[in-house]
Motif scaffolding. Structure first.
Motif, PDB file in Angstrom:
ATOM      1  N   GLY A 192      -4.890   6.550  -7.888  1.00 16.42           N
ATOM      2  CA  GLY A 192      -3.670   8.049  -7.955  1.00 16.42           C
ATOM      3  C   GLY A 192      -3.785   9.141  -7.225  1.00 16.42           C
ATOM      4  N   LYS A 193      -4.661   9.245  -6.385  1.00 16.37           N
ATOM      5  CA  LYS A 193      -4.380  10.137  -5.456  1.00 16.37           C
ATOM      6  C   LYS A 193      -3.020  10.009  -4.170  1.00 16.37           C
ATOM      7  CE  LYS A 193      -8.809  11.574  -5.083  1.00 16.37           C
ATOM      8  NZ  LYS A 193     -10.467  11.838  -4.453  1.00 16.37           N
ATOM      9  N   SER A 194      -2.421   8.720  -4.497  1.00 10.13           N
ATOM     10  CA  SER A 194      -1.363   8.094  -3.192  1.00 10.13           C
ATOM     11  C   SER A 194      -0.228   9.053  -4.171  1.00 10.13           C
ATOM     12  CB  SER A 194      -1.176   7.282  -3.683  1.00 10.13           C
ATOM     13  OG  SER A 194      -2.052   6.385  -3.482  1.00 10.13           O
ATOM     14  N   ARG A 198       0.505  -1.636   0.196  1.00  7.13           N
ATOM     15  CA  ARG A 198      -0.440  -0.268   0.265  1.00  7.13           C
ATOM     16  C   ARG A 198       0.975   1.420   0.319  1.00  7.13           C
ATOM     17  NH1 ARG A 198      -2.179  -3.473   3.803  1.00  7.13           N
ATOM     18  NH2 ARG A 198      -0.968  -2.447   5.284  1.00  7.13           N
ATOM     19  N   ALA A 199       0.806   2.309  -0.969  1.00  3.07           N
ATOM     20  CA  ALA A 199       1.364   3.529  -0.711  1.00  3.07           C
ATOM     21  C   ALA A 199       1.618   4.115   0.908  1.00  3.07           C
ATOM     22  CB  ALA A 199       0.134   4.929  -1.639  1.00  3.07           C
ATOM     23  N   SER A 200       0.641   3.425   1.769  1.00  3.00           N
ATOM     24  CA  SER A 200       0.634   4.316   3.356  1.00  3.00           C
ATOM     25  C   SER A 200       1.717   3.271   4.161  1.00  3.00           C
ATOM     26  CB  SER A 200      -0.347   3.760   3.685  1.00  3.00           C
ATOM     27  OG  SER A 200      -0.870   2.920   3.688  1.00  3.00           O
ATOM     28  N   ALA A 245       2.288   0.885 -15.902  1.00  2.00           N
ATOM     29  CA  ALA A 245       1.536   0.884 -17.175  1.00  2.00           C
ATOM     30  C   ALA A 245       0.570   1.244 -16.970  1.00  2.00           C
ATOM     31  CB  ALA A 245       1.055  -0.557 -17.033  1.00  2.00           C
ATOM     32  N   GLY A 246      -0.171   1.892 -18.582  1.00  2.00           N
ATOM     33  CA  GLY A 246      -2.315   2.524 -17.823  1.00  2.00           C
ATOM     34  C   GLY A 246      -1.482   3.341 -16.741  1.00  2.00           C
ATOM     35  N   ALA A 247      -2.824   3.952 -16.025  1.00  2.00           N
ATOM     36  CA  ALA A 247      -2.793   5.015 -15.049  1.00  2.00           C
ATOM     37  C   ALA A 247      -1.864   5.033 -14.643  1.00  2.00           C
ATOM     38  CB  ALA A 247      -4.251   5.280 -14.449  1.00  2.00           C
ATOM     39  N   ASP A 248      -1.147   4.267 -14.561  1.00  2.00           N
ATOM     40  CA  ASP A 248       0.878   4.272 -13.551  1.00  2.00           C
ATOM     41  C   ASP A 248       1.483   4.828 -13.754  1.00  2.00           C
ATOM     42  OD1 ASP A 248      -0.449   3.233 -11.061  1.00  2.00           O
ATOM     43  OD2 ASP A 248       0.034   1.351 -11.852  1.00  2.00           O
ATOM     44  N   ALA A 249       1.333   4.745 -15.759  1.00  2.00           N
ATOM     45  CA  ALA A 249       2.667   5.509 -16.720  1.00  2.00           C
ATOM     46  C   ALA A 249       2.321   7.064 -16.354  1.00  2.00           C
ATOM     47  CB  ALA A 249       2.384   4.814 -17.699  1.00  2.00           C
ATOM     48  N   ALA A 250       0.746   7.591 -17.056  1.00  2.00           N
ATOM     49  CA  ALA A 250       0.626   7.893 -17.143  1.00  2.00           C
ATOM     50  C   ALA A 250       0.817   9.644 -15.447  1.00  2.00           C
ATOM     51  CB  ALA A 250      -1.239   8.189 -17.336  1.00  2.00           C
ATOM     52  N   ALA A 251       1.074   8.673 -14.428  1.00  2.00           N
ATOM     53  CA  ALA A 251       0.973   9.405 -13.167  1.00  2.00           C
ATOM     54  C   ALA A 251       3.040   9.746 -13.760  1.00  2.00           C
ATOM     55  CB  ALA A 251       1.522   8.766 -12.172  1.00  2.00           C
ATOM     56  N   PHE A 252       3.522   9.951 -14.307  1.00  2.00           N
ATOM     57  CA  PHE A 252       5.421  10.483 -14.808  1.00  2.00           C
ATOM     58  C   PHE A 252       4.925  11.408 -15.052  1.00  2.00           C
ATOM     59  CE2 PHE A 252       5.252   5.861 -13.572  1.00  2.00           C
ATOM     60  CZ  PHE A 252       6.249   5.669 -12.631  1.00  2.00           C
ATOM     61  N   THR A 253       3.666  11.398 -15.907  1.00  2.00           N
ATOM     62  CA  THR A 253       3.791  12.952 -17.026  1.00  2.00           C
ATOM     63  C   THR A 253       3.676  14.042 -16.677  1.00  2.00           C
ATOM     64  OG1 THR A 253       1.839  12.164 -17.958  1.00  2.00           O
ATOM     65  CG2 THR A 253       3.563  11.201 -18.778  1.00  2.00           C
ATOM     66  N   PRO A 308      -2.614  17.065  -9.820  1.00  2.00           N
ATOM     67  CA  PRO A 308      -3.439  16.392  -9.122  1.00  2.00           C
ATOM     68  C   PRO A 308      -2.826  15.326  -9.949  1.00  2.00           C
ATOM     69  CG  PRO A 308      -4.984  17.911  -8.830  1.00  2.00           C
ATOM     70  CD  PRO A 308      -3.897  18.640  -9.725  1.00  2.00           C
ATOM     71  N   GLY A 309      -2.115  13.815  -8.898  1.00  2.00           N
ATOM     72  CA  GLY A 309      -2.187  12.964  -9.695  1.00  2.00           C
ATOM     73  C   GLY A 309      -1.163  12.833 -11.040  1.00  2.00           C
ATOM     74  N   ARG A 310      -0.154  13.894 -10.775  1.00  2.00           N
ATOM     75  CA  ARG A 310       0.907  14.151 -11.397  1.00  2.00           C
ATOM     76  C   ARG A 310       2.155  14.171 -11.175  1.00  2.00           C
ATOM     77  NH1 ARG A 310      -0.450  14.985 -17.426  1.00  2.00           N
ATOM     78  NH2 ARG A 310      -2.609  13.901 -17.978  1.00  2.00           N
TER      79      ARG A 310
END
Length: 528
Positions: free
Chosen positions: A120-122, A94-96, A145-153, A161-163
């Motif tokens: 995403g909010k993590s 978990r992110a926490s 992958a997917g939304a996780d990859a988008a978090a780096f952009t 938020p979320g990036r």
């Protein structure tokens, strides 16, 4: 093994990293990435993607942390098998949990961090954000992958938020079937003008390494597109994965990230080149455009005469070469000028845009010079380091106050308005869409060097014909073209080949101007 440091020491390291800044990459989006990245399409990453990630993390000796919002998804990937060696893996469920002693220690020493279903909010949690950015800044590979990859952009220097904003001006589109004609890809590019829109089908992936190199490393093809506001396509490309790459092989260099980011930036600027450029010429001072190769003693003497003599303050800039540190490296022009008896020669080098823009002593040294000589190398390196910086403005001021700016080879090509030979991958391509603007010290012109000695006449002539509002000229090796006012004069063994398609010009085809010949750049006429 991952560290077993006590929690107090780990928190001290984390605190130091946070004090150094946790805002991601530098706000300057034209700077190279500081660490590698793997961006994959939705779904489990392909074997080739996993192999590339492990290679970037260090191969069989890699230490990998998987940050999992979805534990089942994290367990789908056998990183140890992909490493074919002693890969160590820690799964943080978990992110926490990142504040736990074991997780914190692993993240502080990880060679690679893969996000697996992280909410995403993590990503906005200060400690997690700081740990990811800190790992990336010290060279660890980040991936997802997917939304996780988008978090780096995201937008460089901005908090979205979320990036994390580590890969600027890049927007990822998932689920494309045919990247060359995908409706979602084209729609996203239309809705997001001045962005590099990347279509990542399931199983496909991009790796960004060495600061700027893009390689398609998954299964299938990846599409890239940039559009202007108003749906005008500026640039597009389709990349295919290298099916022959084995584990441990160097990743490819199929596209250049900085070139694409620069293309996206230009898509929100006025179209270039302008339909009516300023007339070529300078109000004061002089420009010396040298075609490369040997520089004659007569050329050095002419340069010094324009600068004010052997006692003039001269700055030599070797930043078009591959020097990676901000120390004072060797300079061809500095050595030659010292042989001419110059006593006030200074080598001034910026390995990064940051120094050229933010170091006040750097621009001050140019402001104190009566003459500047830009050495050869590659035009993209020089523009990466100088374009739009305080040092760029200082170079303009040298000429405006009556001094002389000279350049040889790449140093000559950057003096004009429209840049050639800017492709970071090769010097063989005449034009790169991301590197179209030069320093603009001589307005309204396109300049090429090593002209006839490298058989560049036909290709360059065709380029000028496509932009008939621009004056184009190529300078041979061992030859200089000296501009004062609106007149250029040839000095040397070779020639200057002039291409002038402007209305009323007398030269429509390439015309040779040899030693001693003079040309009116505004009226388009020989004066001898």
């Amino acid at each position: 093994m991952f560290s077993n440091l006590p929690i107090s020491a780990l928190l001290l390291v984390a605190g130091l990293s946070q004090a150094q800044g946790s805002g991601g990459r530098d706000a300057d989006e034209m700077a190279p990435l500081v660490g590698p990245m793997v961006l994959a399409g939705s779904g489990p990453p392909a074997a080739a993607t996993r192999s590339a990630f492990v290679d970037l993390a260090g191969g069989g000796a890699a230490r990998i942390v998987v940050l999992a919002g979805d534990v089942a998804r994290a367990k789908e990937i056998d990183w140890v098998a992909e490493g074919a060696g002693g890969v160590e893996v820690v799964v943080v469920k978990r992110a926490s949990d990142v504040a736990a002693e074991a997780a914190l220690g692993a993240l502080l020493e990880a060679d690679g961090v893969w996000l697996a279903g992280l909410p995403g909010k993590s990503i906005d949690a200060p400690l997690l954000r700081m740990l990811l950015v800190s790992a990336w800044k010290r060279g660890a590979v980040l991936g997802g992958a997917g939304a996780d990859a988008a978090a780096f952009t995201g937008t460089a220097g901005a908090r979205e938020p979320g990036r994390l904003g580590l890969v600027p001006r890049v927007e990822l589109v998932f689920g494309a079937k045919n990247v060359a004609h995908d409706d979602a890809h084209q729609k996203a590019a239309t809705q997001l003008p001045a962005r590099v829109v990347v279509a990542l089908p399931d199983g496909a992936a991009l790796a960004v390494h060495c600061g700027r190199r893009i390689a398609c490393v998954g299964e299938g093809k990846v599409g890239l597109a940039v559009k202007r506001k108003g749906n005008m396509l500026v640039r597009e490309a389709v990349l295919d994965a290298d099916k022959e790459r084995d584990r441990g092989d160097p990743l490819g260099y199929q596209a250049d990230l900085l070139s694409w980011v620069r293309t996206a930036r230009s898509a929100e600027a006025p179209e270039f080149p302008p339909a009516k450029p300023a007339p070529p010429g300078i109000a004061k001072g002089a420009l010396l455009v040298h075609g490369g190769g040997a520089v004659s003693e007569a050329t050095w003497k002419r340069f010094l005469a324009l600068a004010g003599g052997a006692d003039a303050s001269i700055v030599c800039i070797p930043s078009a070469d591959a020097f990676e540190n901000d120390f004072a490296p060797s300079s061809f022009s500095a050595k030659q000028l010292e042989k001419q008896g110059c006593t006030r020669v200074r080598i001034l080098h910026a390995a990064t845009r940051k120094r050229a823009h933010l170091d006040p002593s750097f621009a001050a040294a140019i402001d104190g010079a009566q003459g500047v000589w830009i050495d050869g190398g590659r035009t993209y390196r020089f523009m990466d380091r100088f374009e739009g910086t305080a040092a760029h403005a200082a170079l303009r001021r040298v000429v405006e106050r009556g001094g002389v700016v000279a350049g040889s080879s790449a140093g000559a090509q950057v003096i004009g308005t429209f840049l050639v030979r800017g492709d970071p991958k090769t010097n063989d391509e005449l034009v790169d869409p991301g590197y179209l603007t030069a320093l603009g010290l001589l307005p309204g012109v396109i300049i090429d060097a090593h002209f006839r000695d490298r058989n560049r006449t036909a290709e360059f002539g065709a380029l000028v014909a496509r932009h008939p509002q621009m004056l184009g000229f190529g300078v041979d090796a061992d030859t200089a073209f000296i501009v004062q006012g609106q007149v250029g004069e040839v000095l040397g063994k070779g020639a200057v080949t002039m291409f002038d398609h402007r209305a009323g010009a007398s030269v429509a085809e390439g015309v040779l101007l040899e030693n001693g010949a003079r040309y009116d750049l505004v009226r388009g006429k020989r004066l001898d």
